[in-house]
Design a protein around this motif. Structure first.
Motif, PDB file in Angstrom:
ATOM      1  N   GLY A 183       0.939  -1.215   0.044  1.00  7.14           N
ATOM      2  CA  GLY A 183      -0.015  -0.094  -0.016  1.00  7.14           C
ATOM      3  C   GLY A 183       1.016   1.141  -0.082  1.00  7.14           C
ATOM      4  O   GLY A 183       0.522   2.182  -0.697  1.00  7.14           O
ATOM      5  N   LEU A 186       2.570   1.862  -3.391  1.00  8.91           N
ATOM      6  CA  LEU A 186       1.743   2.506  -4.374  1.00  8.91           C
ATOM      7  C   LEU A 186       1.391   4.007  -4.070  1.00  8.91           C
ATOM      8  O   LEU A 186       1.289   4.663  -4.814  1.00  8.91           O
ATOM      9  CB  LEU A 186       0.455   1.865  -4.374  1.00  8.91           C
ATOM     10  N   GLY A 187       1.109   4.388  -2.841  1.00  9.59           N
ATOM     11  CA  GLY A 187       1.033   5.563  -2.297  1.00  9.59           C
ATOM     12  C   GLY A 187       2.386   6.667  -2.695  1.00  9.59           C
ATOM     13  O   GLY A 187       2.190   7.589  -3.359  1.00  9.59           O
ATOM     14  N   ALA A 188       3.497   6.051  -2.415  1.00 11.27           N
ATOM     15  CA  ALA A 188       4.805   6.845  -2.678  1.00 11.27           C
ATOM     16  C   ALA A 188       4.959   6.782  -4.456  1.00 11.27           C
ATOM     17  O   ALA A 188       5.152   7.989  -4.845  1.00 11.27           O
ATOM     18  CB  ALA A 188       5.979   5.842  -2.224  1.00 11.27           C
ATOM     19  N   MET A 189       4.595   5.724  -5.107  1.00 10.98           N
ATOM     20  CA  MET A 189       4.833   5.836  -6.550  1.00 10.98           C
ATOM     21  C   MET A 189       3.528   7.159  -6.895  1.00 10.98           C
ATOM     22  O   MET A 189       3.980   7.751  -7.937  1.00 10.98           O
ATOM     23  CB  MET A 189       4.219   4.603  -7.357  1.00 10.98           C
TER      24      MET A 189
ATOM     25  N   PHE B  17       0.395   1.680 -13.870  1.00 10.28           N
ATOM     26  CA  PHE B  17       0.040   2.570 -12.601  1.00 10.28           C
ATOM     27  C   PHE B  17      -0.022   3.981 -13.267  1.00 10.28           C
ATOM     28  O   PHE B  17      -0.979   4.725 -13.036  1.00 10.28           O
ATOM     29  CB  PHE B  17       1.323   2.538 -11.692  1.00 10.28           C
ATOM     30  N   ALA B  70       8.826  10.819  -1.086  1.00 16.83           N
ATOM     31  CA  ALA B  70       7.389  10.699  -1.278  1.00 16.83           C
ATOM     32  C   ALA B  70       6.773  11.029   0.224  1.00 16.83           C
ATOM     33  O   ALA B  70       5.683  11.755   0.322  1.00 16.83           O
ATOM     34  CB  ALA B  70       7.054   9.415  -1.573  1.00 16.83           C
ATOM     35  N   GLN B  71       7.412  10.678   1.242  1.00 18.71           N
ATOM     36  CA  GLN B  71       6.718  10.603   2.597  1.00 18.71           C
ATOM     37  C   GLN B  71       6.568  12.253   2.900  1.00 18.71           C
ATOM     38  O   GLN B  71       5.936  13.015   3.471  1.00 18.71           O
ATOM     39  CB  GLN B  71       7.271   9.974   3.629  1.00 18.71           C
ATOM     40  N   GLU B 202      -0.025   3.815   3.755  1.00 18.47           N
ATOM     41  CA  GLU B 202      -0.973   4.378   2.625  1.00 18.47           C
ATOM     42  C   GLU B 202      -1.654   5.498   3.123  1.00 18.47           C
ATOM     43  O   GLU B 202      -1.828   6.254   2.339  1.00 18.47           O
ATOM     44  CB  GLU B 202      -1.607   3.250   1.774  1.00 18.47           C
ATOM     45  N   TYR B 205      -0.313   8.777   2.622  1.00 16.36           N
ATOM     46  CA  TYR B 205      -0.198   9.261   1.231  1.00 16.36           C
ATOM     47  C   TYR B 205      -1.673   9.786   0.613  1.00 16.36           C
ATOM     48  O   TYR B 205      -1.799  10.457  -0.048  1.00 16.36           O
ATOM     49  CB  TYR B 205       0.399   8.103   0.469  1.00 16.36           C
ATOM     50  N   GLN B 224      -4.208   4.097  -7.102  1.00 13.62           N
ATOM     51  CA  GLN B 224      -3.559   3.129  -6.116  1.00 13.62           C
ATOM     52  C   GLN B 224      -4.512   1.910  -5.797  1.00 13.62           C
ATOM     53  O   GLN B 224      -4.113   0.890  -5.627  1.00 13.62           O
ATOM     54  CB  GLN B 224      -3.475   4.151  -4.761  1.00 13.62           C
ATOM     55  N   LYS B 228      -3.459  -1.819  -6.047  1.00 10.35           N
ATOM     56  CA  LYS B 228      -3.780  -2.814  -5.042  1.00 10.35           C
ATOM     57  C   LYS B 228      -4.736  -3.886  -5.170  1.00 10.35           C
ATOM     58  O   LYS B 228      -4.171  -5.248  -4.980  1.00 10.35           O
ATOM     59  CB  LYS B 228      -4.324  -2.088  -3.606  1.00 10.35           C
TER      60      LYS B 228
END
Lengths: 208, 255
Positions: A183, A186-189, B17, B70-71, B202, B205, B224, B228
């Motif tokens: 999860g 995918l969020g980071a992508m 994606f 990303a974070q 997640e 995000y 996303q 998944k």
């Protein structure tokens, strides 16, 4: 706002595209560009350190001049920063005095901060293992299996303890962790692509 | 130009994606109306800032060992929301930064939120602070802020390592309401054990989409979910095939 939004987006797009291509294809020019981009990151970080230092100096100089509460701590911080920077710039990181400061001041202080974790893990564990719900009870049983399986007493009592501990770590724990990791990946992508394509702009001007 | 061995599956996954992301983003506003499941940690932001307002104390925000990754970008969205709310409620917000290169961006995000809230004069540049780019020196700086600056809400969203437990335990000791979020799996147990609310993986995000309902971010959330579903499908089919001794799918994804 052009300089605040369009230029950073262009830089993000170029750098992002280079890194993505470098991940997928073997090509000397792209590999070289990716390597250069990483070097630029180090150079920018070095310049930004000066900005960070200026921010620290501004805040703490003001505290010293206004004699606000605990201003003496600001004196200590500014003095340490100036001495450390002066020694580092004049002698380099391998200099005798710099190494002396590092090994006798910075390292012990860092180790002291890190060692706090030993006590904090114990207090956090006490809170986590309070059996108030079914989930907390399951957590306690799993924790017991893992902990006793890793001790000599556990092995001496029953040889099944290490196996049950390993089962919890390798099967239950890994299954849960992988779910979270998939999860999160995918969020980071998603967020990385939005930044590279300039669709995420909140960080550029504070206004979406 | 040659594809690097072992990266074919990554490439296919990346293309799927990206295509799914652009498809859902193009659907725009229709998607923005779709319901998003409730995330208790994000709902608790209002509660935490409200509590700080009632107590006449401040809010502290850290992104952990931040960098341009990303974070941190996900955390910017939460910071923007938090800064807007603290501006409206006249609560002091202290942001502590770890990376000097991220510090100016953080300043800009907070300043922008104050402008949007209609209170540009309330923004205090001294409250967005660079502390140190050494992990434990940064940790001691944050501990100092939590101990000395009358903080009622400690918000931690981003990339955390060994310092996570130090922050959480000190925040707990000082009686702060603590809302956290990270995708670093090794730090999640500490946050869930000590803090009041924790965004897991997640959820961090998804924060931008949840808080702003921005069509682009909600579209990304849909992409996303497609990812998944695909992952779930591959895991299920792969498990069944492996159980019957069929290794072709495993070999295929290794390419």
């Amino acid at each position: 706002m052009f300089h605040k939004e369009q230029i950073p987006i262009l830089i993000s797009l170029t750098a992002g595209a280079i890194m993505i291509f470098d991940f997928f294809v073997k090509q000397a020019t792209i590999a070289n560009m990716a390597s250069q981009a990483l070097k630029w990151n180090i150079i920018i970080a070095a310049f930004a350190t000066a900005l960070g230092g200026a921010n620290l100096l501004r805040i703490h100089s003001r505290r010293i001049s206004r004699r606000t509460a605990r201003w003496h701590l600001s004196v200590l911080l500014v003095a340490s920063m100036v001495i450390y920077a002066a020694v580092g710039v004049t002698q380099g990181p391998q200099g005798v005095n710099y190494q002396f400061l590092w090994q006798n001041l910075f390292s012990p202080l860092s180790a002291t901060m890190f060692s706090l974790n030993a006590f904090f893990i114990a207090s956090a564990a006490v809170r986590a293992f309070r059996i108030r719900t079914i989930q907390a009870a399951i957590l306690m049983v799993c924790a017991f299996a893992v902990m006793i399986g890793n001790t000599g007493v556990g092995v001496a009592l029953w040889d099944g303890f290490p196996k049950s501990g390993q089962w919890v770590m390798n099967i239950v724990n890994v299954a849960g962790m992988r779910g979270i990791v998939i999860g999160a990946a995918l969020g980071a992508m998603g967020i990385s692509l939005r930044v590279i394509l300039g669709l995420e702009r909140g960080h550029l001007s504070g206004v979406e | 130009m040659q594809l690097i061995a072992g990266r074919l599956t990554h490439l296919v996954w990346f293309v799927i994606f990206t295509a799914s992301l652009s498809f859902y983003i193009k659907r725009g506003r229709r998607i923005a109306e779709l319901p998003i499941r409730r995330v208790a940690g994000l709902d608790a932001l209002d509660e935490a800032i409200g509590r700080a307002t009632e107590m006449g104390m401040g809010v502290h925000y850290t992104m952990g060992l931040q960098d341009f990754e990303a974070q941190t970008f996900a955390s910017f969205e939460i910071l923007r929301y938090t800064a807007g709310l603290t501006a409206k409620m006249d609560v002091p917000l202290i942001v502590s930064n770890y990376r000097p290169q991220v510090h100016p961006v953080t300043e800009e995000v907070v300043r922008g939120a104050y402008v949007l809230a209609g209170k540009p004069d309330a923004y205090q540049a001294d409250n967005v602070r660079f502390l140190s780019d050494q992990q434990l020196a940064y940790a001691s700086g944050v501990v100092g802020i939590l101990e000395r600056e009358r903080i009622a809400a400690n918000l931690m969203f981003g990339n955390f390592y060994a310092e996570s437990l130090i922050f959480a335990e000190v925040g707990q000791k000082m009686g702060c309401i603590q809302v956290t979020g990270t995708a670093n799996t090794h730090q999640l147990p500490f946050f869930t054990a000590v803090c009041d609310y924790c965004l897991i993986g997640e959820e961090l995000y998804a924060a931008g989409a949840y808080l702003s309902r921005n069509p682009v971010q909600v579209g990304s959330l849909m992409a996303q979910d497609v990812g998944k579903l695909l992952a779930l499908l591959f895991i299920t089919v792969g498990t069944v095939l492996s159980s019957f001794g069929q290794k072709w799918l495993t070999d295929l994804v290794k390419k």
